[in-house]
Design a protein around this motif. Structure first.
Motif: not given
Length: 552
Positions: A14, A18, A21, A499, A518-519, A521-522
């Motif tokens: 994470i 997140v 990135n 996610i 990462g983008t 999931i965030r």
């Protein structure tokens, strides 16, 4: 302390993806190394078994790679044949409003595919189709994942319930002398009711995220302008979804709910019912941010040289084949599932057996099969066919590292219950710690356990297999209705699809935006949290009134 150490590989994933990135193909191999270190140093698993579980994970990743390969191949085949150009033009006959297209394809069509196939198939199909219609790849990936949530508890004709929760609850139900069939019907109903109440707003939530991050306005106002149609679409799916779940059990709510809803929504869209007067579109491609775009365009797009029915026929064939091969009573499901390649005792570890159900994987039948049929049906020449396959292999390579490492990490954590330290598996240790810390607030925490299972495994079915029994036992100890707690476990497992690492990696591979995991999931954590919050309001209100749909 053990729970914190067990959580460390997930926490690192994470933080890197997140917070910093990092792309999945950089973050997940490092997280796998941390999981190996924890397994060896704390759980006292010997190197031989760690290697065996990791190799088993690599083999399991092959299943996912076949699905991704088939989905990308379908897209590339249809792009080169000109079918995608025809489909894109055909949408102008319904609507060229991107908000409405997202709801029809991402939500309705995606829900139908989830009901038929599950296991990441909807996003792998809907995402590329949206890209073919002109959506930025990053937007297509985000929207496809957000919408692949409400139908998930009944995905693959009810597998998360019939093949997940009910399997692991056999002993729990026997201990309280409960009728499994009565419990299953009650569970099916009480998953559907809160999920549908929230699901009414999921189409609006999805397009709000889309207009906020990908519109010229960078605002949710264009989404609010389409709110009447979005809520109408949510009702068109949700009403039959609840009625079917309440009467027919877990096999068909998503499949039939989406089939009915899709017909209603397309009919309404063609007639302009509740469609905003002002059409909304993305900015011109020249203004797209670099992160929105595909890092592999998948080849040139052919000319629109066929009729709309012929262009759509590959997707029609996929839908039909998925339905007839996933309903047990039709006979094909069992036969296809029996076509296997088996590797027994991986690395000499007894009981560690990998089974590749090559014919039952949607990547082969129907995806690759339909791609081959499309080659002939659309009159493609040899050069186009070769290009479609070469491009597909090239696009797949970027996802392979991430999936191999990610699935290996999950399998190691799942199988860590066999260890020299006498500890529960890493995932059970985490879930138990969450339950112990929550106390009377457990109904609020319960869905997070479900999210944890699907976030790591990429499967609501696996999440239920891991944690449905734990949820039932905890609810029994605390005197909370077991049906409602197992229901929110399943709903949590479903919302985790927005996610979860494997699904995000898979959809990024199919649309060509590898490195943006990462983008996604965030950003998708926003609708996931809203979804969670709305479900909790419904469930906490029910429990606070003393409501218990099935006292045990």
């Amino acid at each position: 302390m053990n729970a914190l150490l067990a959580f460390s590989p997930i926490l690192l994933t994470i933080v890197l993806m997140v917070g910093f990135n990092w792309g999945a193909k950089k973050a997940l191999p490092l997280s796998l190394l941390v999981a190996i270190a924890v397994a060896f140093g704390v759980w006292k698993i010997d190197i031989h078994h760690i290697l065996g579980y990791s190799v088993f994970g690599f083999l399991k990743a092959f299943d996912i790679l076949i699905i991704i390969f088939g989905a990308i191949l379908i897209l590339n085949t249809m792009k080169l044949s000109g079918a995608m150009t025809t489909i894109n033009n055909g949408f102008n006959g319904i609507t060229n409003d991107r908000r409405i297209q997202a709801i029809i394809i991402g939500f309705m069509f995606g829900a139908f595919i989830e009901g038929a196939a599950g296991f990441g198939t909807p996003a792998a199909l809907a995402g590329p189709l949206l890209v073919g219609l002109g959506f930025p790849p990053l937007a297509a990936a985000m929207v496809a994942l957000i919408f692949n949530s409400v139908p998930v508890p009944y995905g693959a004709v009810g597998t998360p319930i019939s093949g997940g929760a009910m399997v692991t609850l056999e002993q729990n139900l026997a201990d309280v002398a409960a009728n499994p069939e009565v419990f299953k019907l009650a569970l099916t109903k009480w998953i559907a009711i809160p999920n549908a109440l929230v699901g009414i707003f999921i189409p609006l939530l999805g397009i709000a995220i889309m207009t906020k991050f990908f519109g010229k306005e960078r605002s949710i106002k264009p989404a609010l302008a389409a709110a009447p149609f979005a809520i109408f679409a949510g009702l068109a799916f949700g009403i039959p979804y609840v009625l079917i779940a309440s009467t027919l059990g877990p096999d068909l709510p998503s499949l039939l709910g989406a089939f009915i809803g899709l017909g209603i929504v397309v009919f309404a869209a063609k007639r302009g019912f509740l469609i905003p007067k002002k059409t909304w579109d993305f900015p011109p491609k020249s203004e797209w941010e670099a992160s929105w775009k595909s890092n592999d365009n998948g080849g040139d797009t052919g000319e629109a040289k066929m009729g709309l029915v012929k262009a759509w026929m590959p997707y029609v064939l996929i839908a039909v084949i998925l339905v007839v091969t996933r309903i047990p009573s039709l006979g094909l499901k069992g036969w296809l599932a029996a076509q296997t390649i088996t590797l027994s005792n991986v690395l000499g570890i007894e009981g560690l057996t990998y089974v590749l159900k090559w014919a039952y994987l949607p990547g082969t039948i129907p995806f690759i099969l339909v791609a081959l049929i499309t080659n002939v049906m659309h009159g493609m020449n040899k050069k186009q066919i070769v290009t479609s396959w070469k491009t597909t292999f090239k696009q797949l390579s970027g996802a392979a590292i991430a999936l191999l490492a990610g699935v290996a990490m999950v399998q190691l954590m799942l199988k860590s219950g066999t260890n020299g330290a006498g500890l529960d598996s890493m995932l059970t240790t985490m879930a138990t710690a969450i339950a112990d810390l929550s106390g009377n607030a457990y109904p609020v925490i319960s869905p997070i356990v479900g999210v944890l299972g699907s976030f790591m495994s990429g499967s609501a079915t696996v999440s239920n297999l891991l944690f449905a029994s734990l949820q039932f036992e905890t609810a029994t100890i605390l005197g909370i209705p077991q049906v409602l707690i197992v229901a929110v476990q399943t709903i949590g497992a479903a919302l985790g699809n927005m996610i979860c690492v494997n699904n995000v990696v898979a959809v990024c591979a199919t649309v060509g935006c590898i490195g943006a995991e990462g983008t996604i999931i965030r950003r998708n954590a926003i609708p996931a949290f809203v979804y969670y919050l709305m479900v909790m309001i419904v469930v906490v209100v029910l429990i606070s009134t003393g409501f218990n749909p099935l006292p045990l």
